[in-house]
Design an enzyme around this catalytic site. Sequence first.
Site, PDB file in Angstrom:
ATOM      1  N   ASP A  90       4.359  12.291  11.472  1.00 59.32           N
ATOM      2  CA  ASP A  90       5.683  12.085  12.052  1.00 59.32           C
ATOM      3  C   ASP A  90       6.087  13.253  12.949  1.00 59.32           C
ATOM      4  O   ASP A  90       6.597  13.057  14.055  1.00 59.32           O
ATOM      5  CB  ASP A  90       6.710  11.877  10.934  1.00 59.32           C
ATOM      6  CG  ASP A  90       6.545  12.862   9.790  1.00 59.32           C
ATOM      7  OD1 ASP A  90       5.758  13.814   9.925  1.00 59.32           O
ATOM      8  OD2 ASP A  90       7.216  12.677   8.753  1.00 59.32           O
TER       9      ASP A  90
ATOM     10  N   ASP B  87      -1.791  -0.096   1.649  1.00 61.62           N
ATOM     11  CA  ASP B  87      -3.032   0.665   1.481  1.00 61.62           C
ATOM     12  C   ASP B  87      -3.391   0.837   0.007  1.00 61.62           C
ATOM     13  O   ASP B  87      -4.175   1.735  -0.335  1.00 61.62           O
ATOM     14  CB  ASP B  87      -2.879   2.050   2.124  1.00 61.62           C
ATOM     15  CG  ASP B  87      -3.459   2.084   3.535  1.00 61.62           C
ATOM     16  OD1 ASP B  87      -3.919   1.036   4.016  1.00 61.62           O
ATOM     17  OD2 ASP B  87      -3.438   3.158   4.161  1.00 61.62           O
TER      18      ASP B  87
END
Length: 694
Positions: free
Chosen positions: A424, A271
Amino acid sequence: MSRTPNYEFQEWWNKQRDRNHDELLLEKSDNLSTSPAFLSVEIRSSGSPGDRMADKDRARTRSARQISWVWLLKFQQIAGSLASITNGIVCLVRTANRRISSPDSPADSATSRLYRIIKVFLIVVLLLLVFELVAYFNGWHFSPPSVSSASAEVLGFIGFLYANWLQIRGNYLSPSLQCLINLCIVLFLIQSVDRLLLMLGCFWIKFRRLKPVAAFEYSSTGENAASPEDYPMVLVQIPMCNEREVYQQSIAAVCIQDWPKDKMLIQVLDDSDELDVQQLIKAEVQKWQQRGVRILYRHRLIRTGYKAGNLKSAMGCDYVKDYEFVAIFDADFQPGPDFLKKTIPHFKGNDELALVQTRWSFVNKDENLLTRLQNINLSFHFEVEQQVNGMFINFFGFNGTAGVWRIKALEECGGWLERTTVEDMDIAVRAHLCGWKFIYLNDVKCLCELPESYEAYKKQQHRWHSGPMQLFRLCFFDVLKSKVSWKKKANLIFLFFLLRKLILPFYSFTLFCIILPLSMFLPEAHLPAWVVCYVPGIMSILNILPAPRSFPFLVPYLLFENTMSVTKFNAMISGLFRFGSSYEWIVTKKLGRSSENNLVALEKELEPLVEGTSLHRSSSESGLQELTKLEISKKVGKNKRNRLYRKELALAVILLTASVRSLLSAQGIHFYFLLFQGISFLVVGLDLIGEQVS
């Protein structure tokens, strides 16, 4: 019968006394040159009046000369001290000028609000200290004035104000503060009991030698050698963003996994918005492709959803359906070559298992004081929290990296979502509500890097403590409506979220940064010494047990944890009330401390691989050449600088001011705690704890 005077003995005694006295005067004159702070003038007496007058003249002349030298030396010492103080102030101003932090961004409203509140509190504390000092020097601490006993004319204006202040704080302010103290003490004891139970669970695991056991183990030789059918298809993902310093080591560590090449596909999910970093990562991927490794480079033009969006985009590829498991590694993580062989076997025969999480191990834990203190915290997290929760309830928060997921479980619980900055933890909670189980392997370690600067660590902690509050607000009703047992619901709501993510930063900041200094100015509200010192000390000892080599840092650890409470409290409030800063994702800065050594070692390990293929080494640059290019690219990066942190500095002044007030009341344990805690805030506020940039 009268005794006859002994004139001979008296004459001898007078001579000896005169001789010794002359020697003593000479010795003192010599000592004055080296120790001018003491001046001793003695006038000896002699027998005759003429000798006595002469001795007085000599002593007077010698005394005047000595006094002149003493004052000259004193002036020299004062001038030297003033020069040293001036030099220190100039250095401090220059350092502060270099470290002035940039103004808060408009979106960071929680930080600006909290800073304004702390500033108001600081002004109030300073005014109260001046008021108390005036009262102390007027003797009102020992005999307090009373409004009922005297009028304003008798007491004076300040005395009348002080008498009214005593009445207000005793009748109105102190009872309210005492209620808040009692509440924080209850929360503090509950959290301490939770920490103690976790430690007992860890001791039980160690005593009984409990650990997850895989259904089978991979073996490359003998009768039990694994066949190709025993190796499932594994997808390995390495999400990264502008990871200029560490991209090589993570890609290389994954590419040398001891796993059949046709059974593994590596996705490098880049990214990066820096063009030179993109080119470096793409060249690294092409190098490993030429060596026969199945590795792909993916780059998103629009970085939506940060890491969650990156992973979600990668899981949307058509070929993902051919894979059964996915292993995830952040850019600074270096799994061992046998990582997959130690984790994948736990899935065999355990269809309810969704996640196998491994432990982090830090390559730079001894780099500076900040990394040592982080190592204490994270060692407790993995050794105690993750291991106990994984062993007894089969649930814990996914650490975002160094873990293997069953792809079916990811799909069943909705996949990666971009709604929080702790994607997460989000997916772990949703998988747990769907009935999936987790396993934690404490003996499988994955190398990684700790942030070495306080700025990077502070931003990381802000994200880690604001995200859970976002998630709690979003999934609270989902937990209540889920089909899991009430025990699991209670564990999620009260232990996982409220106690460990909300109550801990709330009482830490409120108790040690607000209530404790305020109780010094409202002495009618009593904060016991065992809450201030003894119980926190015991809890710190328990926290440090998983990292026994860190025992010399016990006191700095206790003080630093209280110092970090302001950042964690601010992050918790931001996430709970949806302030703009809670959705800010900043990549934790890494320095690539182990890159060079690891690349050299990998070059040696890759020699058989390169020689066993028909590929020419000249078709790609070697790892060492890539390292040289990396070092050159580092030099053109942004200049780093140390900063000043306003909230920490303001709290340092508040605590030091409260320590002066406690000194007036002769409160020993409170004084020392406030003094050292104030110094700790000062050190952190001046950015002196982590990496120093000249």
